[in-house]
Write a protein that holds these residues in place. Sequence first.
Motif, PDB file in Angstrom:
ATOM      1  N   ALA A 509       0.813  -1.206   0.000  1.00  0.00           N
ATOM      2  CA  ALA A 509       0.000   0.000   0.000  1.00  0.00           C
ATOM      3  C   ALA A 509       0.851   1.263   0.000  1.00  0.00           C
ATOM      4  N   ARG A 510       1.926   1.223   0.757  1.00  0.00           N
ATOM      5  CA  ARG A 510       2.757   2.403   0.926  1.00  0.00           C
ATOM      6  C   ARG A 510       3.400   2.857  -0.401  1.00  0.00           C
ATOM      7  N   LEU A 512       2.310   1.942  -3.403  1.00  0.00           N
ATOM      8  CA  LEU A 512       1.266   2.182  -4.392  1.00  0.00           C
ATOM      9  C   LEU A 512       0.824   3.640  -4.370  1.00  0.00           C
ATOM     10  N   LEU A 513       0.829   4.190  -3.162  1.00  0.00           N
ATOM     11  CA  LEU A 513       0.390   5.555  -2.948  1.00  0.00           C
ATOM     12  C   LEU A 513       1.094   6.547  -3.869  1.00  0.00           C
ATOM     13  N   LEU A 526     -12.127   8.013   3.323  1.00  0.00           N
ATOM     14  CA  LEU A 526     -10.686   8.237   3.415  1.00  0.00           C
ATOM     15  C   LEU A 526     -10.312   9.003   4.671  1.00  0.00           C
ATOM     16  N   GLU A 535      -5.844  15.183  10.174  1.00  0.00           N
ATOM     17  CA  GLU A 535      -5.961  14.436   8.936  1.00  0.00           C
ATOM     18  C   GLU A 535      -4.753  14.701   8.055  1.00  0.00           C
ATOM     19  N   ALA A 538      -1.600  13.136   9.430  1.00  0.00           N
ATOM     20  CA  ALA A 538      -1.610  11.696   9.167  1.00  0.00           C
ATOM     21  C   ALA A 538      -1.257  11.415   7.712  1.00  0.00           C
ATOM     22  N   ALA A 539      -1.783  12.242   6.818  1.00  0.00           N
ATOM     23  CA  ALA A 539      -1.489  12.040   5.397  1.00  0.00           C
ATOM     24  C   ALA A 539      -0.008  12.227   5.124  1.00  0.00           C
ATOM     25  N   ASP A 542       1.720   9.130   6.456  1.00  0.00           N
ATOM     26  CA  ASP A 542       1.459   7.953   5.625  1.00  0.00           C
ATOM     27  C   ASP A 542       2.311   7.948   4.372  1.00  0.00           C
ATOM     28  N   VAL A 582      -5.608  14.879   0.563  1.00  0.00           N
ATOM     29  CA  VAL A 582      -4.964  13.756   1.243  1.00  0.00           C
ATOM     30  C   VAL A 582      -4.333  12.817   0.221  1.00  0.00           C
TER      31      VAL A 582
ATOM     32  N   LEU B 187     -14.300   0.248   4.070  1.00  0.00           N
ATOM     33  CA  LEU B 187     -13.374   1.094   4.823  1.00  0.00           C
ATOM     34  C   LEU B 187     -11.989   0.470   4.899  1.00  0.00           C
ATOM     35  N   ALA B 190     -10.425   1.376   1.849  1.00  0.00           N
ATOM     36  CA  ALA B 190     -10.021   2.772   1.867  1.00  0.00           C
ATOM     37  C   ALA B 190      -8.703   2.947   2.607  1.00  0.00           C
ATOM     38  N   ARG B 192      -6.217   1.082   2.430  1.00  0.00           N
ATOM     39  CA  ARG B 192      -5.162   0.831   1.444  1.00  0.00           C
ATOM     40  C   ARG B 192      -4.911   2.089   0.616  1.00  0.00           C
ATOM     41  N   LEU B 193      -5.970   2.812   0.336  1.00  0.00           N
ATOM     42  CA  LEU B 193      -5.812   4.033  -0.452  1.00  0.00           C
ATOM     43  C   LEU B 193      -5.022   5.084   0.322  1.00  0.00           C
ATOM     44  N   ARG B 194      -5.041   4.990   1.640  1.00  0.00           N
ATOM     45  CA  ARG B 194      -4.252   5.927   2.437  1.00  0.00           C
ATOM     46  C   ARG B 194      -2.834   5.411   2.640  1.00  0.00           C
ATOM     47  N   GLY B 195      -2.528   4.254   2.064  1.00  0.00           N
ATOM     48  CA  GLY B 195      -1.178   3.733   2.209  1.00  0.00           C
ATOM     49  C   GLY B 195      -0.963   3.022   3.515  1.00  0.00           C
ATOM     50  N   ARG B 196      -2.045   2.609   4.142  1.00  0.00           N
ATOM     51  CA  ARG B 196      -1.881   1.854   5.371  1.00  0.00           C
ATOM     52  C   ARG B 196      -2.241   0.409   5.075  1.00  0.00           C
ATOM     53  N   PRO B 197      -1.655  -0.506   5.839  1.00  0.00           N
ATOM     54  CA  PRO B 197      -1.969  -1.918   5.571  1.00  0.00           C
ATOM     55  C   PRO B 197      -3.457  -2.157   5.757  1.00  0.00           C
TER      56      PRO B 197
END
Lengths: 687, 374
Positions: A509-510, A512-513, A526, A535, A538-539, A542, A582, B187, B190, B192-197
């Motif tokens: 995931a990391r 892919l971002l 999100l 928020e 955190a973004a 991340d 974000v 959720l 979602a 994953r979209l934030r880059g979290r596992p």
Amino acid sequence: MIRFEQVSVTYEGAAEPTVRGVDFEVPEGELVLLAGPSGAGKSTVLGAVSGLVPHFTGGTLSGRVTVAGRDTRTHKPRELADVVGTVGQDPLAHFVTDTVEDELAYGMESLGLAPAVMRRRVEETLDLLGLAGLRDRPIATLSGGQRQRVAIGSVLTPHPRVLVLDEPTSALDPAAAEEVLALLQRLVHDLGTTVLLAEHRLERVIQYADRVVLLPAPGAAPLYGDPAEVMAVSPVYPPVVDLGRLAGWSPLPLTVRDARRRAGALRERLAAAGAAPGRPAPAPGTPADGTPTTAARVPDAPIPVTGSRPAPGAQAPTDGTSTTAAPATEGRPDPDPQAPADGTPTTAVPATSRPTPGPQAPTAGTPTAAAPVPDTPAPVTGVRPDPDPQAPADGTPTAAAPVADAPAPVTHGRPGRTGLRARLFRRAVAVAAPSGPAQVAEVRALAVRRGRVEALRHVDLTVAPGETIALMGRNGAGKSTLLNSLVGLVEPTGGTVRVGGAVPHRVPARDLLRRVGLVPQEPRDLLYADTVAAECAAADRDTGAEPGTCRALVTRLLPGITDATHPRDLSEGQRLALALAVVLTARPPLLLLDEPTRGLDYGAKGRLVAVLRALAAEGHAIVLATHDVELAAEIAHRVVLLAEGEVIADGPTAEVVVSSPSFAPQVTKILAPQQWLTVAEVRQALS
Amino acid sequence: MSRSGPATGPRRGARGAAALHPGAWWLWALGLGTAATRTTNPLLLALLVAVSGYVVATHRSPAPWARSYTAFAKLAVAVLLVRLFFATALGSPIPGTHTLFTLPEVPLPHWAQGIRLGGRVTAEALLFAAYDGLKLATLLICVGAANALAAPSRLLKSLPGALYEVGVAVVVALTFAPHLVADVRRLRAARRLRGRPDRGLRGLLQVGLPVLEGALERSVALAAAMEARGYGRTAAVAAPVRRTTTALTLGGLLGVCAGTYGLLTAEGGAYGLPVLLLGVAAALAGLRLGGRRSPRTRYRPDPWGVRAWLVAGSGAAVAALLALAAARDPAALHPGVVPLVAPALPVGPAAAVLLALLPAFVVPKAPLETEEPS
């Protein structure tokens, strides 16, 4: 039938009334549209009719609301249930039972109607709404349009005299929306039902309205009157009204048909302005050579040969050569003359292709509409035809003329197209190849299967940097699935997906971002934190971005939002902007948006369009799934139509959209056969 | 598949097997389940499973909840396997002479006397465990059959008017569960979209709050919709009726309590049962009278007709006949494992089980759903 007498509503804890001085009467059997920007109190007015405001929501209502003679102060919503039928924004939240037939009967059961009456009305309603084939279906298996119809049917069976609907078509594709509106029309005409509905997408509903109640701003007194009169002063208006205002038509036309009747003069003016297209451009997007769109698009980002994207039509004549597109950029009044010189791809593109600064340049950077010069389509067709808003401004009609004669190879029919394309393609390949991968994303023969349903079948799609693609199609056509497979949320059952050279569902995931970001249909998914500041922090964490990156983006996209605001308290549009910020914190080259304009008013939509355009200009590739034809017309370079999981059309916006009755924007329909997509283009051409 | 049956005609389709009251299916299935508890004969149990499976196959509704039959079948197999595993690993009190294999025995401290880990595994012990597990599995499959033939939410609709609110609450909760699952899935995606596992327990915990928030919002929206659709409308009821209702309900509940106490204590044996019965009767009368306050009517209530009697009766008959057989001839229904003998199929009870096939012939089949739900 519905009567508001000097009604103001103040919610608990609010300093100002949400609506003030609402005073109007809806006669029986009329369809009244409630229009206004977000937060102007439309839902409050609707809630006051059914008595949910203030009985259910709390707050203070002063003045008096009567429905069919019953005062909502003394009647609770449940005691109004036999005269008012209410359908909220989300039909799913409305259903109490699990099958269609039971749902239709539920309201009547509550009212205690005799079984024989209930039985008859359920059958009648099933026929009226065309739901007979679905009667036994569990509601969970219905499509969006079907659900909306069931929701309307479920409040219709008790035979209410008033129907109140909050955004009945917002979540629907154009065809399903037509279906629902036709039904409302029928209720009004055949049964004499009084309908009060709120809707953001005025272009869909305005022609059905007998009256319009306009709430111009939060707390401002509403205007009530004839649709054409109200639209003349309204801050929110559909494209047809915008065009009517631009052309100075009075009374304003509200339907495409009315507008077409009057558009003759305008078409002539546009033709005379030298910017009107003559005939539909032959589809350059057809996959004749396999990579047609690539050929047309590649030059955008990596090469400063920006002339290939804004059609040479109007520019070429200015420097007298239409054989190569590149010099064209020098010939036009460029606000940023540095751009082509310094040669950096990302800046060069936006700079040269957006000739005019200011809000009136909507087509800048988005070569949308068709070939600009009636008699000279040839040189244009190989590339994205572009009406080029500059044409009349810098060139005057005569500027266009030379184009007709300029390119020698044009003479026999279409060869100009092939010739130009070949040239472009060669250039594109030659220049682009060494500068790294040309595609941001590449989808080959993608298939996705869910249970026994094939969500996607053999889908091919390439996305080039700086390109904006609109995915359109019915609800359930596979748009979201395609977006989800681009971010790796869905694993393909066949074919390949590559985003930035990686396979999305295998990438952590990391990482892919930094390759791709998706703003989901519900942007709130999100957002986890309690405040905007948290928020953003955190973004940043991340994505490993510099602290403050996200906050800077928020400030840019959403000026005037304080750090301490809770994301829940933001309006739909603001929340979307926050989610967008974000996602953008990681600076993904590919940005995906799922139904971004759902619930947005015209103002918020305009801001979104500006933001997306700027992002595309910076080199972000954008893919958005949308039902909003006007949005697609505004920003998309390319439209991909999906049906039942297959791509049925893929080409430049102008071509795909113009040929489709349901996906053509209003302006296109009005000015056909000339190919204009947006009012802004027309305005540009006339100025 | 549009149908235009007469107002009193049989109901088909998603409402399950045509025209049959859901209660009849539940009674039938529970009858089979009761029969299953009366025997450990694997042949009889297999026959019970086959019979219920056949009826489900021919009469199940096309609605999604009917798929739960497969889930119940899987659960039944799991129960059987777990029972066998325990018999193998923990030993069994069944004495046996046919040793199949010997597991290494783990020595346990003296306070764990009576518990054994590993050791000798005999054929007798395994067989006994298998019989026992099969009984439980059959019971589960019978409940699954009831689920597949008539959704429990349909059963709730047959509650008396005064309990209607309870029924609605349960139905709403039932429809909410799938929404919650969908929310959790969305959720987590979602995240994953934030880059979290998006996998693992932490991911699940962090979406907890938003999911609850969403559920709460949806409940409020639903409450508003129900309110606007007339939920909770009450009819004017005369004061004496209201008072009688209260008196009956309260008195009835008191009677139930007192009667139960009387039944359970030694000295109350004489008055226990009558008081309990009186209490129940009073409470039921109170409920019935209470129903007057609600002006609700019922849309197409499921009729309890001859077919329903036949279906429920066949289930009850199977249960009764097997109970009788178990009392008369316990040996045939509980084949011995020490010494090892092959179970024989007792003809009488087997014929009794076949009675449960009656619904397959008296209830018209639901039409096949041709449309694939999208």
